[in-house]
Design a protein around this motif. Structure first.
Motif, PDB file in Angstrom:
ATOM      1  N   ARG A  31       0.932  -1.145   0.133  1.00  0.00           N
ATOM      2  CA  ARG A  31      -0.031   0.208   0.013  1.00  0.00           C
ATOM      3  C   ARG A  31       0.629   1.290   0.364  1.00  0.00           C
ATOM      4  NH1 ARG A  31      -5.192   0.265   2.957  1.00  0.00           N
ATOM      5  NH2 ARG A  31      -6.454  -1.256   2.415  1.00  0.00           N
ATOM      6  N   ARG A  32       1.672   0.912   0.830  1.00  0.00           N
ATOM      7  CA  ARG A  32       2.687   2.301   1.000  1.00  0.00           C
ATOM      8  C   ARG A  32       3.945   3.068  -0.357  1.00  0.00           C
ATOM      9  NH1 ARG A  32       4.811  -0.595   6.369  1.00  0.00           N
ATOM     10  NH2 ARG A  32       3.687   0.030   7.410  1.00  0.00           N
ATOM     11  N   ILE A  33       4.078   1.494  -0.744  1.00  0.00           N
ATOM     12  CA  ILE A  33       4.309   2.277  -2.588  1.00  0.00           C
ATOM     13  C   ILE A  33       3.868   2.602  -3.462  1.00  0.00           C
ATOM     14  CG2 ILE A  33       4.929  -0.503  -3.092  1.00  0.00           C
ATOM     15  CD1 ILE A  33       7.338   2.634  -3.564  1.00  0.00           C
ATOM     16  N   HIS A  34       3.018   1.822  -3.130  1.00  0.00           N
ATOM     17  CA  HIS A  34       1.688   2.063  -4.510  1.00  0.00           C
ATOM     18  C   HIS A  34       1.074   3.660  -3.952  1.00  0.00           C
ATOM     19  CE1 HIS A  34       0.565  -2.894  -5.585  1.00  0.00           C
ATOM     20  NE2 HIS A  34       1.700  -2.097  -5.581  1.00  0.00           N
ATOM     21  N   ARG A  35       1.243   4.093  -3.184  1.00  0.00           N
ATOM     22  CA  ARG A  35       0.902   5.361  -2.533  1.00  0.00           C
ATOM     23  C   ARG A  35       1.248   6.289  -3.905  1.00  0.00           C
ATOM     24  NH1 ARG A  35      -0.751   3.965   2.803  1.00  0.00           N
ATOM     25  NH2 ARG A  35      -2.694   3.404   3.159  1.00  0.00           N
ATOM     26  N   PHE A  36       2.503   5.998  -3.466  1.00  0.00           N
ATOM     27  CA  PHE A  36       3.336   7.180  -4.245  1.00  0.00           C
ATOM     28  C   PHE A  36       3.219   6.888  -5.387  1.00  0.00           C
ATOM     29  CE2 PHE A  36       7.582   6.489  -7.325  1.00  0.00           C
ATOM     30  CZ  PHE A  36       8.094   7.903  -6.516  1.00  0.00           C
ATOM     31  N   PHE A  37       2.714   5.739  -6.619  1.00  0.00           N
ATOM     32  CA  PHE A  37       3.131   5.235  -7.596  1.00  0.00           C
ATOM     33  C   PHE A  37       1.820   6.071  -7.892  1.00  0.00           C
ATOM     34  CE2 PHE A  37       5.487   1.987  -7.487  1.00  0.00           C
ATOM     35  CZ  PHE A  37       6.939   2.173  -7.711  1.00  0.00           C
ATOM     36  N   LEU A  38       0.524   5.742  -7.309  1.00  0.00           N
ATOM     37  CA  LEU A  38      -0.326   6.070  -8.219  1.00  0.00           C
ATOM     38  C   LEU A  38      -0.563   8.265  -7.963  1.00  0.00           C
ATOM     39  CD1 LEU A  38      -2.572   4.473  -5.284  1.00  0.00           C
ATOM     40  CD2 LEU A  38      -3.514   5.203  -8.121  1.00  0.00           C
ATOM     41  N   TRP A  39       0.710   8.908  -7.017  1.00  0.00           N
ATOM     42  CA  TRP A  39       0.403  10.258  -6.954  1.00  0.00           C
ATOM     43  C   TRP A  39       1.361  10.709  -8.467  1.00  0.00           C
ATOM     44  CZ3 TRP A  39       5.634  12.264  -6.253  1.00  0.00           C
ATOM     45  CH2 TRP A  39       5.876  13.425  -6.171  1.00  0.00           C
ATOM     46  N   ALA A  40       2.485  10.013  -8.394  1.00  0.00           N
ATOM     47  CA  ALA A  40       3.757  10.173  -9.547  1.00  0.00           C
ATOM     48  C   ALA A  40       3.277   9.970 -10.437  1.00  0.00           C
ATOM     49  CB  ALA A  40       5.050   9.294  -9.391  1.00  0.00           C
ATOM     50  N   TYR A  41       2.579   9.428 -10.804  1.00  0.00           N
ATOM     51  CA  TYR A  41       1.967   8.905 -12.296  1.00  0.00           C
ATOM     52  C   TYR A  41       0.687   9.536 -12.137  1.00  0.00           C
ATOM     53  CZ  TYR A  41       5.747   6.279 -13.266  1.00  0.00           C
ATOM     54  OH  TYR A  41       7.253   5.435 -13.584  1.00  0.00           O
ATOM     55  N   GLY A  42       0.231   9.858 -10.888  1.00  0.00           N
ATOM     56  CA  GLY A  42      -1.232  11.554 -11.453  1.00  0.00           C
ATOM     57  C   GLY A  42      -1.026  12.710 -11.615  1.00  0.00           C
ATOM     58  N   GLU A  43       0.579  13.129 -11.516  1.00  0.00           N
ATOM     59  CA  GLU A  43       1.184  14.361 -11.765  1.00  0.00           C
ATOM     60  C   GLU A  43       1.995  14.126 -12.851  1.00  0.00           C
ATOM     61  OE1 GLU A  43       0.809  16.846 -10.051  1.00  0.00           O
ATOM     62  OE2 GLU A  43       0.515  16.467  -7.952  1.00  0.00           O
ATOM     63  N   ALA A  44       2.550  13.051 -13.194  1.00  0.00           N
ATOM     64  CA  ALA A  44       2.839  12.883 -14.048  1.00  0.00           C
ATOM     65  C   ALA A  44       2.724  13.852 -15.602  1.00  0.00           C
ATOM     66  CB  ALA A  44       3.921  11.507 -14.609  1.00  0.00           C
ATOM     67  N   PRO A  45       1.462  13.597 -16.468  1.00  0.00           N
ATOM     68  CA  PRO A  45       1.132  14.399 -17.283  1.00  0.00           C
ATOM     69  C   PRO A  45       1.420  16.151 -16.942  1.00  0.00           C
ATOM     70  CG  PRO A  45      -0.236  12.606 -16.386  1.00  0.00           C
ATOM     71  CD  PRO A  45       0.482  12.638 -16.124  1.00  0.00           C
ATOM     72  N   GLY A  46       0.231  16.257 -15.983  1.00  0.00           N
ATOM     73  CA  GLY A  46       0.528  17.609 -15.509  1.00  0.00           C
ATOM     74  C   GLY A  46       2.068  17.824 -16.008  1.00  0.00           C
ATOM     75  N   LEU A  47       3.147  17.188 -14.987  1.00  0.00           N
ATOM     76  CA  LEU A  47       4.068  18.492 -14.739  1.00  0.00           C
ATOM     77  C   LEU A  47       5.228  18.284 -16.072  1.00  0.00           C
ATOM     78  CD1 LEU A  47       6.192  15.736 -11.704  1.00  0.00           C
ATOM     79  CD2 LEU A  47       5.588  18.199 -12.376  1.00  0.00           C
ATOM     80  N   LEU A 113       5.815   1.939 -20.494  1.00  0.00           N
ATOM     81  CA  LEU A 113       6.844   2.509 -20.547  1.00  0.00           C
ATOM     82  C   LEU A 113       8.131   2.186 -21.142  1.00  0.00           C
ATOM     83  CD1 LEU A 113       7.662   1.020 -16.839  1.00  0.00           C
ATOM     84  CD2 LEU A 113       7.138   3.159 -17.662  1.00  0.00           C
ATOM     85  N   ASP A 114       8.020   1.082 -21.889  1.00  0.00           N
ATOM     86  CA  ASP A 114       9.221   1.628 -23.440  1.00  0.00           C
ATOM     87  C   ASP A 114       8.417   2.242 -24.084  1.00  0.00           C
ATOM     88  OD1 ASP A 114      10.621  -0.900 -21.931  1.00  0.00           O
ATOM     89  OD2 ASP A 114       9.268  -2.468 -23.626  1.00  0.00           O
ATOM     90  N   ALA A 115       7.429   2.844 -24.546  1.00  0.00           N
ATOM     91  CA  ALA A 115       6.968   3.240 -25.624  1.00  0.00           C
ATOM     92  C   ALA A 115       6.936   4.701 -25.091  1.00  0.00           C
ATOM     93  CB  ALA A 115       5.620   3.387 -25.473  1.00  0.00           C
ATOM     94  N   LEU A 138       1.070   9.861 -23.072  1.00  0.00           N
ATOM     95  CA  LEU A 138       1.696   8.528 -23.014  1.00  0.00           C
ATOM     96  C   LEU A 138       1.126   7.784 -21.360  1.00  0.00           C
ATOM     97  CD1 LEU A 138       4.702   7.929 -25.066  1.00  0.00           C
ATOM     98  CD2 LEU A 138       2.368   6.230 -25.139  1.00  0.00           C
ATOM     99  N   TYR A 139       1.548   9.003 -20.282  1.00  0.00           N
ATOM    100  CA  TYR A 139       1.611   8.977 -18.879  1.00  0.00           C
ATOM    101  C   TYR A 139       0.040   8.906 -18.483  1.00  0.00           C
ATOM    102  CZ  TYR A 139       6.527   9.526 -17.717  1.00  0.00           C
ATOM    103  OH  TYR A 139       8.213   9.504 -17.585  1.00  0.00           O
ATOM    104  N   GLU A 140      -0.724   9.540 -19.210  1.00  0.00           N
ATOM    105  CA  GLU A 140      -2.177   9.986 -18.847  1.00  0.00           C
ATOM    106  C   GLU A 140      -2.686   8.151 -19.619  1.00  0.00           C
ATOM    107  OE1 GLU A 140      -4.899  12.140 -21.422  1.00  0.00           O
ATOM    108  OE2 GLU A 140      -4.372  14.368 -19.472  1.00  0.00           O
ATOM    109  N   ASP A 141      -2.017   7.439 -19.775  1.00  0.00           N
ATOM    110  CA  ASP A 141      -2.631   6.095 -20.392  1.00  0.00           C
ATOM    111  C   ASP A 141      -1.723   5.555 -19.509  1.00  0.00           C
ATOM    112  OD1 ASP A 141      -3.663   4.188 -21.816  1.00  0.00           O
ATOM    113  OD2 ASP A 141      -1.209   3.499 -22.642  1.00  0.00           O
ATOM    114  N   LEU A 142      -0.532   5.778 -19.108  1.00  0.00           N
ATOM    115  CA  LEU A 142      -0.041   4.416 -17.776  1.00  0.00           C
ATOM    116  C   LEU A 142      -0.927   4.582 -16.809  1.00  0.00           C
ATOM    117  CD1 LEU A 142       2.330   2.621 -16.947  1.00  0.00           C
ATOM    118  CD2 LEU A 142       3.536   4.834 -17.106  1.00  0.00           C
ATOM    119  N   SER A 143      -1.323   6.334 -16.287  1.00  0.00           N
ATOM    120  CA  SER A 143      -1.606   6.509 -15.199  1.00  0.00           C
ATOM    121  C   SER A 143      -2.913   5.593 -15.276  1.00  0.00           C
ATOM    122  CB  SER A 143      -1.747   7.890 -14.563  1.00  0.00           C
ATOM    123  OG  SER A 143      -2.963   8.153 -13.554  1.00  0.00           O
TER     124      SER A 143
END
Length: 242
Positions: A31-47, A113-115, A138-143
């Motif tokens: 749960r702890r590491i997944h919360r980080f991934f949810l945040w990171a890839y939720g933010e990626a397109p906007g970044l 990720l490869d794409a 691409l990041y939105e699709d991954l998210s």
């Protein structure tokens, strides 16, 4: 009342629980590491979209951070593929269908990720508007895929994993590939993981970290985390951590 993200949706079914006691706390750690991934890839397109066309300095910075996130995600799944799912399938054969589903979702994440990789590198050099738009999409699709996979792995599979992996084996899954990363990155990354978890989970996570790493985080990591967050998100308050 806010529903916990890690809740099964209609039509989803947990893997059969093997007999015997709970042997490890893998679900809590996941749960702890997944919360980080949810945040990171939720933010990626906007970044990506925050970078003005032609601003190669910021594109290079944002792209490097996102590239580190992508590497962490890849190695996280690699560790599960090598050290968790074969063991679950062998020790709890009734979970085979769920193991197959998780591995297929991993394959879909790897495909994306490869794409992303070559597009991200090209954008870092040019800060081209069209390339940036492609990368953000691409990041939105991954998210979107991660929002399904990260939930279902915790809710459907991890309770069974907790009954077949020892605490030592579960720790090995989490530690897989750590040596591939720069130490400065790891202590600043720890700040992001802590910040994306609720206070009680932060405290539990910090207790599980070896004392030298805790010291390095207090001396260097917390400052690096705050600097990185402020650079990525100018004007935003830096989320609290330990």
């Amino acid at each position: 009342m806010t529903t916990d993200f890690f809740s099964m949706q209609p039509g989803e079914t947990a893997a059969p629980l093997p007999p015997g006691p709970v042997l490890c706390t893998g679900t809590a750690a996941m749960r702890r590491i997944h919360r980080f991934f949810l945040w990171a890839y939720g933010e990626a397109p906007g970044l990506v979209r925050s970078v003005r066309a032609g601003d190669t300095a910021r594109a290079a910075y944002v792209g490097e951070v996102l590239g580190n996130f992508d590497k962490v995600l890849h190695i996280h799944h690699e560790g599960e593929d090598l050290l968790m799912y074969p063991q679950l399938k062998e020790r709890a054969p009734a979970c085979a269908l769920h193991v197959g589903l998780m591995l297929e979702q991993h394959r879909q994440v790897t495909q994306r990720l490869d794409a992303i990789g070559p597009v991200r590198l090209r954008w870092m050099e040019t800060a081209d508007e069209d390339t940036g738009a492609e990368l953000a999409a691409l990041y939105e699709d991954l998210s979107a895929i991660l929002n399904v996979h990260l939930r279902r792995e915790v809710t459907e599979v991890m309770p069974a994993v907790d009954r077949v992996l020892t605490e030592k084996e579960a720790a090995a899954v989490g530690q897989h590939g750590v040596k591939q990363f720069d130490k400065k990155f790891m202590v600043s990354y720890l700040g992001m993981v802590l910040a994306t978890n609720p206070p009680a989970d932060r405290a539990e996570l910090f207790k599980e970290i070896p004392p030298p790493v805790r010291l390095a985080y207090r001396l260097v990591g917390r400052r690096l985390y705050r600097k990185q967050y402020s650079t990525l998100f100018p004007g935003r308050p830096v989320p609290e951590t330990l």
